[in-house]
Design an enzyme around this catalytic site. Structure first.
Site, PDB file in Angstrom:
ATOM      1  N   ASP A  38      50.920  88.959 -11.108  1.00  0.00           N
ATOM      2  CA  ASP A  38      49.658  88.556 -11.465  1.00  0.00           C
ATOM      3  C   ASP A  38      48.706  89.517 -11.681  1.00  0.00           C
ATOM      4  O   ASP A  38      48.745  90.793 -10.887  1.00  0.00           O
ATOM      5  CB  ASP A  38      49.412  87.473 -10.889  1.00  0.00           C
ATOM      6  CG  ASP A  38      48.812  86.288 -12.036  1.00  0.00           C
ATOM      7  OD1 ASP A  38      47.794  86.745 -12.888  1.00  0.00           O
ATOM      8  OD2 ASP A  38      48.979  85.163 -12.036  1.00  0.00           O
ATOM      9  N   LEU A  57      49.328  92.395 -17.599  1.00  0.00           N
ATOM     10  CA  LEU A  57      50.356  92.329 -18.720  1.00  0.00           C
ATOM     11  C   LEU A  57      50.114  93.147 -19.789  1.00  0.00           C
ATOM     12  O   LEU A  57      51.019  93.517 -20.356  1.00  0.00           O
ATOM     13  CB  LEU A  57      50.656  90.831 -19.220  1.00  0.00           C
ATOM     14  CG  LEU A  57      51.272  89.904 -17.866  1.00  0.00           C
ATOM     15  CD1 LEU A  57      50.935  88.489 -18.571  1.00  0.00           C
ATOM     16  CD2 LEU A  57      52.549  90.146 -17.788  1.00  0.00           C
ATOM     17  N   PHE A  76      55.505  83.276 -17.290  1.00  0.00           N
ATOM     18  CA  PHE A  76      54.819  82.276 -17.060  1.00  0.00           C
ATOM     19  C   PHE A  76      52.913  82.799 -17.302  1.00  0.00           C
ATOM     20  O   PHE A  76      52.009  81.778 -17.258  1.00  0.00           O
ATOM     21  CB  PHE A  76      54.681  81.291 -16.017  1.00  0.00           C
ATOM     22  CG  PHE A  76      55.866  80.335 -16.043  1.00  0.00           C
ATOM     23  CD1 PHE A  76      57.290  80.601 -16.276  1.00  0.00           C
ATOM     24  CD2 PHE A  76      55.384  78.789 -16.269  1.00  0.00           C
ATOM     25  CE1 PHE A  76      58.209  79.671 -16.291  1.00  0.00           C
ATOM     26  CE2 PHE A  76      56.519  78.058 -16.788  1.00  0.00           C
ATOM     27  CZ  PHE A  76      57.765  78.350 -16.713  1.00  0.00           C
ATOM     28  N   GLY A  77      52.930  84.046 -17.303  1.00  0.00           N
ATOM     29  CA  GLY A  77      51.676  84.757 -17.297  1.00  0.00           C
ATOM     30  C   GLY A  77      51.111  84.816 -18.640  1.00  0.00           C
ATOM     31  O   GLY A  77      51.599  85.207 -19.597  1.00  0.00           O
ATOM     32  N   VAL A  79      47.089  83.756 -20.999  1.00  0.00           N
ATOM     33  CA  VAL A  79      45.946  82.967 -21.215  1.00  0.00           C
ATOM     34  C   VAL A  79      46.191  81.539 -21.763  1.00  0.00           C
ATOM     35  O   VAL A  79      47.191  81.494 -22.436  1.00  0.00           O
ATOM     36  CB  VAL A  79      44.877  83.565 -22.228  1.00  0.00           C
ATOM     37  CG1 VAL A  79      43.812  82.454 -22.616  1.00  0.00           C
ATOM     38  CG2 VAL A  79      44.105  84.789 -21.739  1.00  0.00           C
ATOM     39  N   TYR A 140      45.964  80.596 -29.427  1.00  0.00           N
ATOM     40  CA  TYR A 140      46.863  80.443 -28.287  1.00  0.00           C
ATOM     41  C   TYR A 140      48.381  80.058 -28.798  1.00  0.00           C
ATOM     42  O   TYR A 140      49.279  80.609 -28.323  1.00  0.00           O
ATOM     43  CB  TYR A 140      46.266  79.338 -27.200  1.00  0.00           C
ATOM     44  CG  TYR A 140      47.257  78.851 -26.276  1.00  0.00           C
ATOM     45  CD1 TYR A 140      47.633  79.803 -25.161  1.00  0.00           C
ATOM     46  CD2 TYR A 140      47.929  77.651 -26.385  1.00  0.00           C
ATOM     47  CE1 TYR A 140      48.505  79.423 -24.303  1.00  0.00           C
ATOM     48  CE2 TYR A 140      48.637  77.341 -25.211  1.00  0.00           C
ATOM     49  CZ  TYR A 140      48.851  78.107 -24.325  1.00  0.00           C
ATOM     50  OH  TYR A 140      49.850  77.553 -23.462  1.00  0.00           O
TER      51      TYR A 140
HETATM   52  C1  15L Z   1      49.442  74.143 -22.889  1.00  0.00           C
HETATM   53  O1  15L Z   1      50.209  74.900 -23.479  1.00  0.00           O
HETATM   54  C2  15L Z   1      47.930  74.356 -22.156  1.00  0.00           C
HETATM   55  O2  15L Z   1      48.553  75.688 -21.506  1.00  0.00           O
HETATM   56  C3  15L Z   1      47.554  73.635 -21.032  1.00  0.00           C
HETATM   57  O3  15L Z   1      46.323  73.859 -20.874  1.00  0.00           O
HETATM   58  C4  15L Z   1      47.464  72.204 -21.758  1.00  0.00           C
HETATM   59  O4  15L Z   1      46.702  72.096 -22.881  1.00  0.00           O
HETATM   60  C5  15L Z   1      48.854  71.703 -22.445  1.00  0.00           C
HETATM   61  O5  15L Z   1      49.703  72.755 -23.353  1.00  0.00           O
HETATM   62  C6  15L Z   1      48.961  70.565 -23.357  1.00  0.00           C
HETATM   63  O6  15L Z   1      49.026  70.483 -24.579  1.00  0.00           O
HETATM   64  O7  15L Z   1      48.440  69.454 -22.646  1.00  0.00           O
END
Ligand code: 15L
Length: 289
Positions: A38, A57, A76-77, A79, A140
């Site tokens: 990490d 990363l 799994f790393g 944001v 994201y």
């Molecule tokens: C995810 O991918 C996020 O990393 C997490 O923080 C949550 O938001 C989760 O999804 C979710 O959709 O509940």
């Protein structure tokens, strides 16, 4: 007598995060050789048999210096929330690229922590198979869709095996209405990862990272996705509809509040923009919603 060759270790990225911590503890318990990495050192005591190497990363050389003798990489790393593209790009997109190259150098399989936000703009009234359209609900989700496609490219071009786990909400227990559909219990996450590590012919798969929830929106067809056992329904009585359920965009889509972040589509209605209203012409079905 010759000594048995020790099993090649498993590399876990994002080891200092909540899911990284869980996996480090649970996988080390099985006596597996684990290397944790990490950006910052974990705030918990390293489980016996594990060691930690710090790496960014986004720094290709630092990632490649992690070594090249892994049997598998659990990636799994990242944001893990919606942010500006600039904040997502380096860790999630460039980072995934570096990790898949490390996996190639190692001849390792990758278990990639993808996310439901890769398909988050799907409506809640549809049930989805693993091969549904990608409908990212932000930068994201887009980075997770990129990771899934990277996995596909590296399989087709380089024969690199991978499992993309499209994780729902991996939290200790459901706390909001949406979680009754999206919850992935900690035990089920471990079951899915173990199944991915053990599968003899992994190939390139996408599997829902969701428990066997009565209200699930995602329909598992892959045998790996069927190892889950828990059901969020037993928490239904304790879950209340939060503010997100009052918001029309969040409550209409599977990705919830991620969809509402920066949403302004209603100001630019496709009906008006493209003249579909009043022409009597049916809108193309895949672009209606
Ligand atoms: C995810 O991918 C996020 O990393 C997490 O923080 C949550 O938001 C989760 O999804 C979710 O959709 O509940």
């Amino acid at each position: 007598m010759t000594e048995p060759t020790p099993a090649r270790p498993v590399l876990l990225t994002g080891a200092s995060g909540a899911l990284g911590r869980l996996l480090a503890g649970r996988l080390a318990r099985e006596g597996r050789a684990l290397v944790l990495t990490d950006l910052v050192e974990p705030a918990y005591a390293l489980p016996a048999g594990t060691r930690f190497i710090a790496a960014d990363l986004a720094d290709r050389e630092a990632v490649l210096r992690l070594g090249s003798d892994y049997s598998a990489i659990l990636h799994f790393g990242a944001v893990s929330t919606e942010r500006d593209f600039a904040d997502i790009f380096r860790p999630n997109i460039a980072g995934a690229h570096h990790i898949f190259d490390l996996a190639r150098a190692s001849k390792a399989r990758v278990i990639f922590a993808s996310s439901n936000h890769a398909i988050g703009f799907s409506r809640r009234d549809v049930r989805l198979d693993e091969d549904c359209d990608l409908r990212p609900d932000g930068y994201y989700g887009l980075s997770k869709a990129y990771g899934e496609l990277l996995a596909r490219l590296y399989w087709d071009k380089h024969g690199l095996e991978s499992l993309s786990l499209r994780i729902g909400s991996c939290v200790e227990r459901p706390t909001e209405l949406r979680h009754l559909s999206t919850w992935l219990s900690f035990d089920d996450l471990v079951r899915l990862v173990e199944a991915g590590l053990a599968h003899p012919t992994l190939g390139c798969r996408i599997v829902w990272g969701v428990s066997a929830n009565t209200r699930a929106w995602w329909v598992p067809h892959d045998e790996i996705g069927m190892v889950v056992r828990d059901d969020a329904e037993r928490f239904a009585g304790a879950v209340v509809a939060g503010a997100a359920e009052a918001d029309p965009v969040s409550s209409r889509h599977q990705g919830g509040t991620f969809c509402a972040s920066g949403y302004d589509r209603e100001k630019f209605s496709p009906q008006e923009l493209f003249g579909w209203r009043g022409t009597g012409q049916a809108m193309p079905s895949r672009t209606v919603e």
